[in-house]
Design a protein around this motif. Structure first.
Motif, PDB file in Angstrom:
ATOM      1  N   UNK A  58     103.874  65.617  50.389  1.00  0.00           N
ATOM      2  CA  UNK A  58     103.139  66.775  50.667  1.00  0.00           C
ATOM      3  C   UNK A  58     101.861  66.232  51.384  1.00  0.00           C
ATOM      4  N   UNK A  59     101.707  66.614  52.625  1.00  0.00           N
ATOM      5  CA  UNK A  59     100.583  65.766  53.462  1.00  0.00           C
ATOM      6  C   UNK A  59      99.566  66.840  53.789  1.00  0.00           C
ATOM      7  N   UNK A  60      98.512  67.019  53.305  1.00  0.00           N
ATOM      8  CA  UNK A  60      97.493  68.207  53.844  1.00  0.00           C
ATOM      9  C   UNK A  60      96.327  67.589  54.138  1.00  0.00           C
ATOM     10  N   UNK A  61      95.260  68.395  54.933  1.00  0.00           N
ATOM     11  CA  UNK A  61      94.177  68.157  55.124  1.00  0.00           C
ATOM     12  C   UNK A  61      93.196  69.137  55.094  1.00  0.00           C
ATOM     13  N   UNK A  62      91.931  69.060  55.193  1.00  0.00           N
ATOM     14  CA  UNK A  62      90.968  70.193  55.239  1.00  0.00           C
ATOM     15  C   UNK A  62      90.988  71.060  56.411  1.00  0.00           C
ATOM     16  N   UNK A  63      90.813  72.184  56.230  1.00  0.00           N
ATOM     17  CA  UNK A  63      90.909  72.928  57.432  1.00  0.00           C
ATOM     18  C   UNK A  63      89.629  72.972  58.305  1.00  0.00           C
ATOM     19  N   UNK A  64      88.418  72.280  57.940  1.00  0.00           N
ATOM     20  CA  UNK A  64      87.198  72.274  58.886  1.00  0.00           C
ATOM     21  C   UNK A  64      86.307  73.355  58.397  1.00  0.00           C
ATOM     22  N   UNK A  65      86.647  74.203  57.446  1.00  0.00           N
ATOM     23  CA  UNK A  65      85.676  75.600  57.448  1.00  0.00           C
ATOM     24  C   UNK A  65      84.824  75.144  56.182  1.00  0.00           C
ATOM     25  N   UNK A  66      85.244  74.065  55.355  1.00  0.00           N
ATOM     26  CA  UNK A  66      84.419  74.082  53.936  1.00  0.00           C
ATOM     27  C   UNK A  66      85.012  74.694  52.945  1.00  0.00           C
TER      28      UNK A  66
END
Length: 692
Positions: A58-66
């Motif tokens: 599973x590849x995930x990343x932060x959504x940029x909102x903190x």
């Protein structure tokens, strides 16, 4: 980028953590078979007492909102499926269909993996699928079965899990423990990682994603989440709906419009990406353009323009399954819908219909049609002037086609039609044919298409497939020849709803029986019902009636347009074209155009271009003594040095030069459609009547 192995539930667990499926991802599309495989694997984990079971990455990343929200770059299918399985377990326990030894299990699953009750937003579900999937998923979480969206793939798979859980092959406690043993590779992207490059690497095989899926990801992935959501709702979701969710085919046709060449289906994504990057088109601009073309695509697919006459022809083209015409139709509708009169507009469409159907009847292969319709609109525009209309020029271009692109003339068409084995034609083509014959251009129509698709109407042999003694006597001494020649031809075929009742009864019985030809309400049976016998004479007479009708329905175009300059053909290297006696004006190789004075100049210049790309392969060809026209030694008298050590014979005929080029392209694994040649031929030598 960081990655490590961990249990799936450890990845899913965490207060205030939500899993967001970005809008550029495809819809949830796991099938029942995939769900069955997962559940079977979980049962095996229990039965065999396995310690772990690998469940992919599973590849995930932060959504940029903190926040702790994760954007799921890859693995949304697995996360959604596990969430559906958890939902089925919770609802089965709430409804008392299964029980757990752990009285807190239901609450544990719901609060740890499905719902965040402390979420400030109105929607408290931890998984956020994309638009349509989200609605179906939320209905399941709410647990009100009457509100479930039955048509959704989300609901279908949930129901499958729910039924398996009720069956209790393993207990709900065992099922939960098996899920706890699922292991994943958790890959978390850092802020400086490029999600697009990682996504392409993970999906480089193209097995799981369609070309349209990859294009959606390319267009939307690099944008800020809010912009992604905006563009998805404003553009992409509408594009998908307008194209009936067949975005890959649509974008292939779109690229054909923009580039005037056919893209290999497996390379649609690559070609689209190159087109956008090389043109430096902004995301909003390309999406807006795609949306406008998709609106036209919807009109074409559904035959729902503002004109009833136009829609009738469009529906017939769709009946013939001629999607090959779509690139032309996209530009034709975009530029001409309000420029031509309705009659002129319909004239162009009917001309295309006749062109396609005549070629079908004459058995001409369809492979050249892709190129014909890829460039037809631009070819027309080159010749349209003050004294010529679009419709007249379009008709002229089509009847001027030669070789594999030819528009069959009347004699060839009717000769082929009268003798063709119509009974063995493709079903969709037979439906089109009988619908056209029955309804013609009448206002009052019989719904032949629906009735044939529903087997209410079927194709009937008037003279039966198996001759009785009575039929043999009625046909005369030559009954065997007549039967062989006429049985499956259009003259001996009609439609009926009572095929089994007719059998091989004598003609008069078939005519006069209840529901026989005399009682038929079909126009097709009018002539048949008026006859007293059915012999070769009646077959010939009906064949002539059909001949006259077919020339009206699929007419050879008449045009007032007369070109001032000599006619040119645009021909690909792989076209079935007679190059003898023709003159070359230009050639285009990989989208770059070159003017030349002769076939010899084209031949040598093109080989030089290929040498710059494939020098080692050309040297290998030159070393191969079996290839006569390319050698590594000087060819006496008429040799030409392409490069040091590579000589070609330039004294051979045009036909031989083309053959050599085809060998070179095949040897070097080059696409022959990348070579386009503009061939000039005089009007006098064209064997085409410009004005009929």
């Amino acid at each position: 980028m960081q990655g490590n192995a961990k249990p799936l539930i450890q990845f899913l667990d965490g207060s205030e953590k939500r899993f967001i499926i970005p809008v550029y991802q495809r819809n949830y599309d796991w099938k029942i078979t995939n769900c069955k495989q997962l559940f079977d694997d979980l049962v095996k984990v229990v039965k065999k007492n396995k310690n772990t079971h690998f469940f992919g990455s599973i590849v995930s990343s932060p959504n940029g909102t903190g926040m702790m929200d994760c954007l799921i770059i890859d693995g949304q299918q697995r996360i959604t499926t596990i969430s559906l399985l958890f939902s089925a377990m919770v609802n089965a326990m709430k409804n008392g269909l299964v029980t757990s030894n752990d009285w807190k299990l239901c609450e544990k699953i719901e609060k740890k993996f499905l719902v965040d009750e402390f979420q400030m937003e109105t929607r408290k579900v931890r998984l956020k699928p994309i638009k349509d999937d989200q609605e179906a998923f939320d209905k399941i979480i709410n647990g009100i079965e009457e509100e479930y969206i039955r048509s959704s793939n989300v609901t279908q798979n949930y129901n499958y899990f729910f039924d398996r859980i009720k069956f209790q092959e393993i207990t709900v406690d065992e099922l939960y423990q098996a899920i706890c043993k699922l292991q994943i590779i958790d890959i978390f992207l850092q802020e400086n990682d490029d999600p697009q490059l990682i996504f392409e690497s993970l999906n480089s095989t193209g097995v799981d994603l369609s070309e349209g899926d990859k294009i959606r990801n390319f267009v939307l992935m690099g944008l800020e989440p809010k912009i992604q959501e905006q563009y998805y709702n404003e553009y992409w979701n509408k594009i998908e709906k307008n194209t009936d969710y067949n975005v890959s085919n649509f974008i292939r046709d779109y690229l054909t419009v923009k580039q005037s060449k056919i893209t290999t289906f497996s390379l649609i994504y690559v070609s689209f990406k190159e087109y956008v990057l090389s043109s430096n088109i902004e995301t909003g601009t390309i999406l807006a353009d795609l949306l406008e073309y998709s609106k036209i695509y919807k009109i074409i697919l559904n035959s729902n323009s503002k004109s009833k006459l136009v829609n009738e022809v469009l529906s017939r083209l769709n009946m013939l399954d001629m999607s090959v015409t779509y690139p032309f139709l996209l530009e034709f509708f975009r530029t001409q819908e309000y420029q031509l009169t309705e009659i002129q507009f319909v004239e162009v469409l009917k001309c295309i219909e006749s062109y396609i159907f005549r070629r079908l009847i004459c058995g001409i292969p369809t492979n050249s049609l892709n190129k014909t319709f890829a460039t037809l609109h631009k070819d027309v525009y080159k010749l349209v002037g003050q004294d010529s209309t679009y419709s007249e020029v379009a008709k002229h271009i089509l009847i001027s086609k030669t070789s594999s692109g030819v528009f069959p003339r009347d004699e060839e068409f009717v000769d082929s039609f009268q003798s063709k084995n119509v009974y063995s034609m493709n079903t969709k083509n037979k439906i089109y044919l009988f619908n056209r014959f029955e309804n013609k251009d009448n206002v009052e129509k019989v719904n032949v298409v629906q009735m044939m698709n529903d087997y209410i109407l079927t194709v009937e042999h008037i003279m039966p497939q198996k001759l009785s003694l009575i039929w043999q006597r009625e046909l005369g001494n030559e009954y065997h020849r007549i039967h062989n020649e006429w049985l499956n031809t259009i003259a001996n075929l009609t439609l009926t709803g009572y095929n089994s009742k007719y059998s091989n009864h004598p003609f008069c019985e078939k005519r006069d029986m209840k529901y026989g030809y005399k009682e038929s309400g079909l126009r097709l049976n009018k002539y048949v019902a008026e006859q007293n016998t059915w012999t070769e004479k009646e077959l010939k007479d009906r064949s002539e009636i059909i001949k006259k009708l077919s020339l009206e329905l699929w007419s050879y175009p008449e045009t007032t347009f007369i070109p001032v300059a000599p006619i040119s053909d645009i021909v690909s290297l792989d076209d079935d074209y007679n190059f003898t006696g023709k003159y070359i004006k230009t050639f285009t190789y990989k989208d770059i155009r070159y003017e030349v004075q002769s076939w010899r100049e084209m031949f040598t210049e093109l080989l030089k271009l290929i040498y710059t790309e494939e020098s080692s392969l050309l040297h290998r060809m030159a070393d191969d003594k079996k290839i006569v026209d390319i050698k590594n030694e000087t060819i006496l008298l008429y040799g030409y040095e392409i490069a040091e050590g590579i000589n070609v014979d330039i004294s051979n005929s045009t036909k031989s030069k083309i053959a050599v080029l085809r060998n070179v392209f095949e040897y070097c694994n080059l696409d022959m459609s990348d070579l386009q040649m503009e061939i000039s031929r005089s009007i006098e030598d064209s064997d085409i009547e410009i004005v009929k």
